[in-house]
Scaffold this motif. Structure first.
Motif, PDB file in Angstrom:
ATOM      1  N   LYS A   1       1.012  -1.132  -0.009  1.00 58.91           N
ATOM      2  CA  LYS A   1      -0.072   0.003  -0.004  1.00 58.91           C
ATOM      3  C   LYS A   1       0.866   1.202   0.027  1.00 58.91           C
ATOM      4  O   LYS A   1       2.251   1.188   0.185  1.00 58.91           O
ATOM      5  N   ALA A   2       0.370   2.303  -0.369  1.00 56.57           N
ATOM      6  CA  ALA A   2       0.958   3.706  -0.098  1.00 56.57           C
ATOM      7  C   ALA A   2       1.635   3.863   1.258  1.00 56.57           C
ATOM      8  O   ALA A   2       0.634   3.818   2.054  1.00 56.57           O
ATOM      9  N   LEU A   3       2.735   3.961   1.427  1.00 60.15           N
ATOM     10  CA  LEU A   3       3.320   4.375   2.625  1.00 60.15           C
ATOM     11  C   LEU A   3       2.932   6.098   3.000  1.00 60.15           C
ATOM     12  O   LEU A   3       3.384   6.822   2.298  1.00 60.15           O
ATOM     13  N   LEU A   4       2.197   6.273   4.038  1.00 60.56           N
ATOM     14  CA  LEU A   4       1.700   7.653   4.465  1.00 60.56           C
ATOM     15  C   LEU A   4       2.859   8.321   5.426  1.00 60.56           C
ATOM     16  O   LEU A   4       3.084   7.481   6.302  1.00 60.56           O
ATOM     17  N   LEU A   5       3.347   9.363   4.852  1.00 63.82           N
ATOM     18  CA  LEU A   5       4.432  10.150   5.592  1.00 63.82           C
ATOM     19  C   LEU A   5       3.763  11.220   6.424  1.00 63.82           C
ATOM     20  O   LEU A   5       3.174  12.164   5.877  1.00 63.82           O
ATOM     21  N   PRO A   6       3.745  11.323   7.562  1.00 68.51           N
ATOM     22  CA  PRO A   6       3.408  12.469   8.541  1.00 68.51           C
ATOM     23  C   PRO A   6       4.429  13.487   8.340  1.00 68.51           C
ATOM     24  O   PRO A   6       5.595  13.427   7.892  1.00 68.51           O
ATOM     25  N   ASN A   7       4.065  14.907   9.014  1.00 71.38           N
ATOM     26  CA  ASN A   7       5.016  15.826   8.978  1.00 71.38           C
ATOM     27  C   ASN A   7       6.234  15.560  10.053  1.00 71.38           C
ATOM     28  O   ASN A   7       6.225  14.679  10.769  1.00 71.38           O
ATOM     29  N   ASN A   8       7.256  16.200   9.854  1.00 67.83           N
ATOM     30  CA  ASN A   8       8.373  16.117  10.478  1.00 67.83           C
ATOM     31  C   ASN A   8       8.907  14.630  10.636  1.00 67.83           C
ATOM     32  O   ASN A   8       9.374  14.211  11.745  1.00 67.83           O
ATOM     33  N   VAL A   9       9.237  14.255   9.431  1.00 65.37           N
ATOM     34  CA  VAL A   9       9.878  12.852   9.391  1.00 65.37           C
ATOM     35  C   VAL A   9      11.035  12.640   8.597  1.00 65.37           C
ATOM     36  O   VAL A   9      10.956  13.556   7.442  1.00 65.37           O
ATOM     37  N   GLU A  10      12.028  12.024   8.981  1.00 64.89           N
ATOM     38  CA  GLU A  10      13.162  11.830   8.132  1.00 64.89           C
ATOM     39  C   GLU A  10      13.603  10.323   7.791  1.00 64.89           C
ATOM     40  O   GLU A  10      13.596   9.745   8.906  1.00 64.89           O
ATOM     41  N   ILE A  11      13.505   9.898   6.698  1.00 64.57           N
ATOM     42  CA  ILE A  11      13.884   8.570   6.377  1.00 64.57           C
ATOM     43  C   ILE A  11      15.386   8.449   5.658  1.00 64.57           C
ATOM     44  O   ILE A  11      15.378   9.154   4.764  1.00 64.57           O
ATOM     45  N   ILE A  12      16.328   7.671   6.164  1.00 60.04           N
ATOM     46  CA  ILE A  12      17.641   7.357   5.590  1.00 60.04           C
ATOM     47  C   ILE A  12      17.933   5.987   5.394  1.00 60.04           C
ATOM     48  O   ILE A  12      17.319   5.185   6.044  1.00 60.04           O
ATOM     49  N   GLY A  13      18.315   5.732   4.298  1.00 62.28           N
ATOM     50  CA  GLY A  13      18.984   4.603   3.835  1.00 62.28           C
ATOM     51  C   GLY A  13      20.388   4.340   3.948  1.00 62.28           C
ATOM     52  O   GLY A  13      21.220   5.229   4.289  1.00 62.28           O
ATOM     53  N   ASP A  14      20.698   3.330   3.516  1.00 63.25           N
ATOM     54  CA  ASP A  14      22.374   2.891   3.176  1.00 63.25           C
ATOM     55  C   ASP A  14      22.885   3.193   1.873  1.00 63.25           C
ATOM     56  O   ASP A  14      24.078   3.156   1.678  1.00 63.25           O
ATOM     57  N   GLY A  15      22.055   3.932   1.073  1.00 60.05           N
ATOM     58  CA  GLY A  15      22.634   4.446  -0.340  1.00 60.05           C
ATOM     59  C   GLY A  15      21.759   4.006  -1.382  1.00 60.05           C
ATOM     60  O   GLY A  15      20.872   3.028  -1.194  1.00 60.05           O
ATOM     61  N   THR A  16      21.643   4.723  -2.410  1.00 57.54           N
ATOM     62  CA  THR A  16      21.212   4.282  -3.817  1.00 57.54           C
ATOM     63  C   THR A  16      21.660   3.079  -4.262  1.00 57.54           C
ATOM     64  O   THR A  16      22.806   2.607  -4.235  1.00 57.54           O
ATOM     65  N   GLY A  17      20.687   1.942  -4.520  1.00 52.25           N
ATOM     66  CA  GLY A  17      21.157   0.625  -5.062  1.00 52.25           C
ATOM     67  C   GLY A  17      21.321  -0.275  -3.657  1.00 52.25           C
ATOM     68  O   GLY A  17      21.595  -1.428  -4.257  1.00 52.25           O
ATOM     69  N   LYS A  18      21.442   0.362  -2.569  1.00 51.67           N
ATOM     70  CA  LYS A  18      21.461  -0.520  -1.425  1.00 51.67           C
ATOM     71  C   LYS A  18      20.457  -0.748  -0.847  1.00 51.67           C
ATOM     72  O   LYS A  18      19.792  -1.754  -0.734  1.00 51.67           O
ATOM     73  N   THR A  19      19.652   0.493  -0.143  1.00 52.57           N
ATOM     74  CA  THR A  19      18.357   0.318   0.244  1.00 52.57           C
ATOM     75  C   THR A  19      17.333   0.454  -0.823  1.00 52.57           C
ATOM     76  O   THR A  19      17.281   1.664  -1.359  1.00 52.57           O
ATOM     77  N   VAL A  20      16.726  -0.132  -1.085  1.00 52.91           N
ATOM     78  CA  VAL A  20      15.702  -0.402  -2.251  1.00 52.91           C
ATOM     79  C   VAL A  20      14.328  -0.582  -1.881  1.00 52.91           C
ATOM     80  O   VAL A  20      14.007  -1.738  -1.117  1.00 52.91           O
ATOM     81  N   ILE A  21      13.406   0.385  -2.089  1.00 54.67           N
ATOM     82  CA  ILE A  21      12.052   0.216  -1.861  1.00 54.67           C
ATOM     83  C   ILE A  21      11.352  -0.431  -3.340  1.00 54.67           C
ATOM     84  O   ILE A  21      11.574   0.247  -4.213  1.00 54.67           O
ATOM     85  N   ASN A  22      11.281  -1.820  -3.477  1.00 59.79           N
ATOM     86  CA  ASN A  22      11.081  -2.430  -4.888  1.00 59.79           C
ATOM     87  C   ASN A  22       9.794  -2.864  -4.968  1.00 59.79           C
ATOM     88  O   ASN A  22       9.580  -3.928  -4.556  1.00 59.79           O
TER      89      ASN A  22
END
Length: 524
Positions: free
Chosen positions: A116-137
């Motif tokens: 489903k669509a991930l609903l993002l609230p205000n004042n949130v930061e999402i960080i991954g390990d890098g492009t090609g590494k952390t992948v929402i696929n």
């Protein structure tokens, strides 16, 4: 939002109380998690018997409450995120708690789908390990509703995404702002080191409400049909740094948007030969700038601008050529004036109705100074055309200045359609050695074109204002086959300060016929 303990309990050992520390172990990573007793909830209000705890950061053991001891971001695995699975439930819980605690949510390297669509609230930061590494696929599984990310607040703000990739082969859109509530306004998004892939027939980022004061840095849209669409009223003060666009459309921007700038961005590929879809589509916007940007193998219609407020500028940009073999010319379709500063035209030309041109013109590997070369830069096809040439060098070794050239089609039918061209020339902002005074002239010329190629060109002039002695009252038109050159004569050119003597020239041409036209070329 509450998290039932049973949803994540299987990932941990049983709770063990050691003195005043409640311990449990993450079975997947082996990391020990330590909790200390607390009596207050995340908002500093007392925890009551009726308070529904999230079960991960806040837990109840016996008759006491405990809070996880951590520093830095929350780890999405604490909420049940696992590689190669649907991550919607765990990420929903994670972003909710991260926003409440005002800390980032960390998504480690791996592949995670969204059901489903991930609903993002205000004042949130999402960080991954890098492009090609952390992948929402979602390359193999669709998203309910077709959109990967949405905002949950009517006035979304302070949402940050960093260091991750999105594969949207099975979705219609990457990110949607305000689609469920078009009454709010948006501000302060930051996207950095983000790649979006494979939304071949859909869209990347779409905002339906005012989109203001946002930053895209190192964001790439690859094989995404429309990368960015801003349709909310007054989408202002947004900056795009070092972004890549690999689809048919780079941006659609409408509704009185102002002060949006693309720095060192690249739009390459995505063009389809013969497709009229504009790469950049602008409606009722101003001060839209592309600085140091690169355009290659896009569609022929690089720009389409309607309800223009004369606000599109290409500064130090590189135009190699539109999709084709060989490269096709770029078309700048604007109802207003398009501004070019030091443009580089690689192997093709640009076709534009009204434009300003400032600084040196670069073609191929050669940089040419305006006024010293007859370099074809742009073409005209509309009924009214105007252009400004800035920083044109004046020299002391000539008694006249060439303003511009027109190349008239040698097709007899095309020449008949022109019937007559009339125009104005305005010259100002030049300097003398004796004080650097600024003056201005306004010339009017009429050029009567032939009804077939080879006939003489008729000309007369009407000098409206003379405030100086440097330029004379003489305007000269010289024809060479189908090339028409327009000159203005000078008096006493030896008075010029060669180092500082430059001028600005504005030319306006009108074709006095309602019939169709074939392109004629402006040679500068």
């Amino acid at each position: 939002m509450s998290i039932p303990i049973s949803d994540v309990e299987y990932l941990y050992t049983n709770d063990i109380l050691v003195q005043d520390i409640l311990k449990r172990t993450d079975l997947k990573s082996g990391i020990d998690l330590n909790y200390r007793e607390t009596t207050v909830w995340y908002d500093d209000n007392p925890i009551l018997p009726t308070t529904i705890l999230d079960g991960v950061i806040y837990r109840k053991f016996g008759d006491k409450y405990y809070k996880l001891q951590f520093s830095g971001p929350l780890d999405a695995r604490w909420f049940g995120l696992q590689d190669q699975t649907d991550g919607w439930d765990a990420l929903t819980k994670g972003v909710d708690m991260a926003a409440k605690l005002h800390v980032p949510l960390y998504i480690p390297a791996g592949n995670y789908a969204l059901s489903k669509a991930l609903l993002l609230p205000n004042n949130v930061e999402i960080i991954g390990d890098g492009t090609g590494k952390t992948v929402i696929n979602n390359g193999w599984s669709p998203v309910e509703g077709g959109i990967m990310l949405k905002t949950s607040n009517p006035s979304p703000e302070y949402i940050r995404l960093r260091n991750m990739s999105f594969n949207g082969a099975k979705v219609d859109q990457w990110f949607d702002v305000g689609g469920d509530n078009s009454q709010g306004a948006q501000a302060f998004f930051e996207f950095e080191n983000i790649d979006v892939h494979n939304i071949e027939n859909g869209k990347g980022f779409v905002c339906h409400i005012p989109f203001q004061i946002n930053i895209f840095k190192n964001v790439g849209f690859y094989n995404v049909d429309t990368a960015i669409e801003l349709t909310g009223w007054t989408s202002n003060f947004n900056a795009f740094h070092n972004c890549n666009f690999g689809g048919r459309r780079t941006i659609i921007i409408k509704n009185q948007s102002e002060a949006n700038t693309f720095y060192s961005c690249r739009s390459e590929g995505g063009g389809i030969t013969g497709d009229a879809t504009p790469t950049i589509e602008v409606e009722n916007a101003t001060n839209l700038k592309f600085i140091g940007c690169y355009f290659e193998s896009t569609g022929e219609n690089l720009l389409k601008e309607i309800q223009s407020r004369n606000g599109v500028t290409f500064d130090d940009c590189h135009f190699t050529g539109a999709k084709g073999n060989p490269w096709a010319d770029f078309h700048f379709l604007s109802e207003g004036v398009v501004n070019f500063v030091n443009p580089y035209f690689g192997e093709v030309d640009g076709i534009v109705s009204k434009f300003t041109l400032t600084g040196g013109v670069q073609t191929g590997d050669t940089k040419k100074t305006l006024g010293q070369s007859s370099t074809q830069v742009l073409q005209n096809s509309s009924q009214v055309s105007e252009f400004i040439i800035g920083n044109k060098k004046l020299t002391s070794n000539t008694n006249k200045v060439e303003i511009f050239k027109i190349k008239i089609p040698n097709d007899g039918v095309a020449a008949q359609n022109f019937k007559q061209i009339s125009g104005k020339i305005k010259i100002d902002s030049y300097t003398f050695t004796n004080g650097g005074f600024t003056f201005s002239d306004d010339y009017e010329i009429d050029i009567l074109l032939p009804y077939q190629s080879g006939y003489p060109i008729m000309f007369h002039k009407n000098i409206r204002e003379i405030f100086h002695t440097l330029f004379t009252a003489d305007v000269e038109v010289i024809t060479n086959n189908n090339i028409v050159s327009v000159f203005v004569h000078m008096n006493n050119p030896n008075q010029l300060d060669i180092i500082n003597s430059v001028c600005t020239i504005k030319v306006e041409l009108s074709k006095n016929t309602s019939e169709g036209f074939k392109d004629f070329e402006i040679l500068i």
